[in-house]
Scaffold this motif. Structure first.
Motif, PDB file in Angstrom:
ATOM      1  N   PRO A 241     -13.656  31.058  35.955  1.00  0.00           N
ATOM      2  CA  PRO A 241     -13.996  31.983  36.155  1.00  0.00           C
ATOM      3  C   PRO A 241     -15.915  31.801  37.407  1.00  0.00           C
ATOM      4  O   PRO A 241     -16.616  31.141  36.076  1.00  0.00           O
TER       5      PRO A 241
ATOM      6  N   ALA B 247      -7.303  41.478  40.803  1.00  0.00           N
ATOM      7  CA  ALA B 247      -9.031  41.083  40.878  1.00  0.00           C
ATOM      8  C   ALA B 247      -8.715  40.138  39.549  1.00  0.00           C
ATOM      9  O   ALA B 247      -9.997  40.177  39.214  1.00  0.00           O
ATOM     10  N   GLU B 248      -7.752  39.925  39.331  1.00  0.00           N
ATOM     11  CA  GLU B 248      -8.286  38.443  37.975  1.00  0.00           C
ATOM     12  C   GLU B 248      -8.374  37.651  38.325  1.00  0.00           C
ATOM     13  O   GLU B 248      -8.770  37.238  37.417  1.00  0.00           O
ATOM     14  N   SER B 249      -7.991  37.136  39.317  1.00  0.00           N
ATOM     15  CA  SER B 249      -8.956  35.849  39.306  1.00  0.00           C
ATOM     16  C   SER B 249      -8.950  35.777  40.968  1.00  0.00           C
ATOM     17  O   SER B 249      -8.171  36.419  41.572  1.00  0.00           O
TER      18      SER B 249
ATOM     19  N   THR C 217     -14.268  38.087  43.048  1.00  0.00           N
ATOM     20  CA  THR C 217     -16.015  38.626  42.466  1.00  0.00           C
ATOM     21  C   THR C 217     -16.208  40.023  42.917  1.00  0.00           C
ATOM     22  O   THR C 217     -16.508  40.247  44.521  1.00  0.00           O
TER      23      THR C 217
ATOM     24  N   VAL D  22     -16.009  44.997  31.783  1.00  0.00           N
ATOM     25  CA  VAL D  22     -14.518  45.177  31.508  1.00  0.00           C
ATOM     26  C   VAL D  22     -13.999  46.262  30.572  1.00  0.00           C
ATOM     27  O   VAL D  22     -14.165  45.949  29.836  1.00  0.00           O
TER      28      VAL D  22
ATOM     29  N   GLN E 207      -9.418  35.432  31.724  1.00  0.00           N
ATOM     30  CA  GLN E 207      -9.670  35.590  33.267  1.00  0.00           C
ATOM     31  C   GLN E 207     -10.083  36.622  33.262  1.00  0.00           C
ATOM     32  O   GLN E 207     -11.340  36.716  33.798  1.00  0.00           O
ATOM     33  N   ARG E 208      -9.776  38.416  33.130  1.00  0.00           N
ATOM     34  CA  ARG E 208     -10.545  38.786  33.146  1.00  0.00           C
ATOM     35  C   ARG E 208     -11.634  39.934  32.066  1.00  0.00           C
ATOM     36  O   ARG E 208     -12.137  40.051  32.769  1.00  0.00           O
TER      37      ARG E 208
ATOM     38  N   ARG F  43     -14.736  38.635  34.046  1.00  0.00           N
ATOM     39  CA  ARG F  43     -14.883  38.982  35.540  1.00  0.00           C
ATOM     40  C   ARG F  43     -16.278  39.029  34.900  1.00  0.00           C
ATOM     41  O   ARG F  43     -17.478  39.986  35.795  1.00  0.00           O
TER      42      ARG F  43
ATOM     43  N   ARG G 257     -19.629  37.206  35.573  1.00  0.00           N
ATOM     44  CA  ARG G 257     -20.471  36.334  35.743  1.00  0.00           C
ATOM     45  C   ARG G 257     -21.771  36.003  36.797  1.00  0.00           C
ATOM     46  O   ARG G 257     -22.046  34.481  37.164  1.00  0.00           O
TER      47      ARG G 257
END
Length: 721
Positions: A34, A281-283, A286, A293, A325-326, A329, A332
């Motif tokens: 991500p 909003a997992e992938s 942005t 999270v 993945q979560r 976030r 990033r």
């Protein structure tokens, strides 16, 4: 044309190799974490490739929100508006112009294009983004593109992208694909474990974790919850508990575009925000400013029960790949923190990847797509082949709905149904509705298809679909969020347009919901049993509603949404219909049965006329029978069942039997055998002739049995007697 602002993205380091592999005609699988920039950078980098020769790039995104966001981001980097070089198309929107070279679309849009133009004219590259999600439409689109390339377009290139793919499975479907990996520069994320105790509800635990995160960390919070209902309840728990400078926003597919944009926008200076999101909003998205999270570790997914033929939404634990993945976030743009509401020990036991949707859901829609496509399913290259039994059930349903003929070929109705972006059941309802009820059918389809709309409300609506239609038409429940109403109406208008009809809100009559639903769910009609709220489905299983629900006292209901329990399912959404409406909707399946039966209460023979739908009794009429062979046979059977007791045995009749029995015993078998056994065996000889014209118990009772038996004796025997 590649924007200079993207040159520092981590994924750029592998894009040259990616372009080379595609130029050589190989498929490619791009793996990048991500935030690496694959969704934005890869299409723009490849746009001017010589092998593309000015043709389009079509990129699939698994969600509408991600589709729109990706297109807007790329367009802004080029200094253009959406619809110029970069455009997008979803089920509800289309922003594509004559000069558009990169088209970001949802998966279903690609399937529709393939059905209309299998060669994908003008397209040089198809990109499947976030393939790890393994949505049904992703797998279908990939199989159809591979089939089209094998037979029509050998020059068509394929690129799959993901942060956490199941590489081995994907490579089994792609043609000698090259795997390119970008390690990325994801900032470190500190994972903290806040396991819930057994029996804890997720909403209070999530609200507490959000409050703790805001106290312990700077920045904005992105919290993952399984559905819109949990999001609404957490919003209520946070109301008044957070500092005044914190805003709370919801992010879900069921929300309006304006609400989604508000959740994705950066926080104003001096303010913080909490975004409560589903796995949307997992992938591929942005959420600006997020460095925290909070993950409940849950997802709501459809599961198809082959035994009941029903799909239910089930809350499951997410996979380790999804959790990664979560958490990503939060890292990033800078180091972040992820709070997980489960233990580190439990995390190790979770599945690496969730099962592919194609192995878990109803495949009626897939079966219709493949029937129209024309290539047998066993000749298509699926990452995971569709289960044979589920495909068979889907095909059988399509035949019942009239979408396929007996040979499995699509009918004209089936082709019309395929043009409607809803489940085949709902498409059948819209296609089968009369001109004046088409608008209502479209509203009903929108409400049933958009599962989360009108859910999670403070004034919990009953299961009766007519109440929800009343919300949409403004005939009740004024507390409804008008944004929800607008969303449903917009969807209904779109469905009507696709069906070639004009939407008229004034034609929407809530009292006809049940009659229309019966077209979509003929197998889910139920009849009320003894007490209010208790029903028996046409299939024989039980179903129920709350006793105070408007449906509880109805005689017949049709269920559009059940909780999926095998023995006694809760009707979450349904509508009432009367017997006449049921007979009208399912005339071809209604059976009229006429039978002569002995009515125990009347103690008489009656003719019972039943109107049935399978094993379900819709209407019954009882009347006196008409004389005839059937009536005579029924009366003989009554005498046989009662072992002669249905006849009137007078003193004379009994004495006659006794005297003949004495003579047979003393003088031999010349005299007749009038034992019960022999009389019952010879009813057709000595009794049937006297029942011609008889219709019931009264006629049996009036027979002179002594005379009937005496008539069996010869004249000499009568004199001797």
């Amino acid at each position: 044309m590649f924007p200079a602002g993207l040159l520092d993205l981590p994924v750029v380091e592998v894009l040259a190799d990616l372009a080379t592999q595609l130029a050589d005609g190989r498929d490619a699988l791009l793996v990048a974490p991500p935030g690496a920039g694959k969704t934005t950078a890869a299409p723009l980098w490849l746009l001017d490739s010589p092998w593309l020769a000015g043709r389009r790039i079509v990129m699939l995104e698994p969600r509408r929100l991600a589709t729109r966001a990706a297109a807007q981001r790329m367009a802004s980097l080029l200094g253009e508006h959406v619809g110029e070089t970069v455009g997008y198309q979803t089920r509800d929107e289309r922003h594509i112009g004559p000069s558009t070279r990169i088209e970001v679309v949802t998966e279903g849009v690609l399937t529709r294009r393939l059905q209309h133009d299998p060669s994908l004219s003008g397209t040089g590259l198809v990109v499947f983004d976030e393939v790890h999600e393994r949505n049904l439409t992703t797998d279908l689109g990939l199989a159809l593109v591979l089939d089209a390339r094998a037979n029509l377009r050998p020059d068509l290139r394929l690129l799959a992208m993901s942060a956490t793919p199941d590489v081995a499975r994907l490579l089994s479907a792609l043609d000698h694909a090259a795997v390119l990996t970008s390690d990325g520069r994801l900032h470190p994320v500190d994972v903290r474990w806040l396991p819930m105790s057994k029996g804890d509800r997720v909403e209070p635990a999530a609200a507490a974790a959000i409050g703790r995160a805001l106290r312990e960390q700077p920045g904005d919070v992105l919290a993952f919850l399984p559905g819109i209902g949990e999001i609404r309840r957490v919003q209520q728990l946070l109301d008044g508990l957070l500092p005044a400078d914190v805003d709370v926003h919801a992010l879900a597919g069921a929300l309006s575009l304006a609400e989604q944009d508000l959740a994705l926008a950066p926080s104003p200076s001096g303010r913080r925000r909490v975004v409560l999101s589903t796995d949307i909003a997992e992938s591929s998205l942005t959420v600006a400013g997020v460095r925290i999270v909070v993950d409940a570790g849950l997802a709501r997914v459809p599961r198809f029960d082959q035994r009941t033929g029903m799909t239910r939404l089930t809350t499951i634990s997410t996979s380790r790949a999804s959790a990664d993945q979560r958490a990503g976030r939060a890292g990033r743009t800078e180091p972040g923190v992820a709070y997980r509401l489960w233990s580190k020990l439990e995390h190790a036991t979770r599945r690496a990847h969730l099962e592919a949707e194609i192995t878990q859901v109803d495949l009626a829609g897939l079966a219709l797509e493949l029937a129209v496509w024309g290539t047998p399913v066993e000749q298509l290259r699926f990452v995971d082949p569709p289960p044979v039994r589920t495909m068979r059930q889907g095909t059988e349903l399509l035949e019942r709905l009239g979408a396929l003929d007996g040979a499995g070929q699509p009918t004209e109705r089936g082709r019309r149904m395929l043009a409607l972006p809803v489940h085949p059941r709902l498409a059948r309802m819209i296609d089968g509705a009369s001109t004046y009820e088409r608008s209502l059918a479209c509203v009903v389809a929108a409400l049933v298809d958009e599962r989360d709309v009108l859910r999670g409300r403070a004034d919990d609506l009953p299961a009766d679909l007519a109440v929800r239609v009343g919300v949409i038409t403004g005939q009740g429940h004024d507390a409804a969020d008008r944004r929800d109403v607008r969303r449903v109406l917009d969807r209904a208008v779109d469905l009507a347009h696709r069906a070639g009809a004009r939407f008229e809100l004034g034609d929407v009559r809530a009292d006809r919901c049940g009659a229309l639903l019966a077209l979509a769910y003929p197998d889910r009609i139920a009849v009320r049993r003894g007490q209010p709220g208790s029903f028996q489905m046409r299939t024989g299983t039980g179903a129920w509603t709350a006793k105070d629900d408007p449906l509880a006292n109805e005689r017949f209901v049709v269920a559009a949404d059940l909780d999926g329990r095998r023995e006694n399912a809760r009707i979450r959404l349904g509508a009432a219909l009367d017997a006449d409406e049921l007979i009208e909707a399912l005339a071809e399946q209604i059976e009229r049965r006429e039978a002569l039966v002995w009515d125990k209460e009347r103690n008489d023979l009656v003719e019972r006329i039943e109107t049935r739908l399978g094993g379900m009794l819709l209407a019954e009429e009882v009347r006196a029978p008409t004389p005839g062979e059937a009536t005579t046979a029924a009366l003989l059977e009554r005498v046989r069942v009662t072992r002669l007791a249905a006849l009137t045995w007078s003193t004379a009749a009994t004495a006659l039997r006794d005297r003949v029995a004495f003579l047979r015993r003393e003088l031999g078998e010349h005299w007749p055998d009038w034992s019960d056994r022999q009389l019952l065996a010879t009813l057709d000889d000595w009794l049937a002739p006297y029942l011609v014209g008889a219709t019931g118990a009264g006629d049996l009772g009036r027979l002179d049995v002594a005379m009937l038996l005496g008539a069996q004796l010869a004249w000499d025997d009568s004199s001797a007697l």
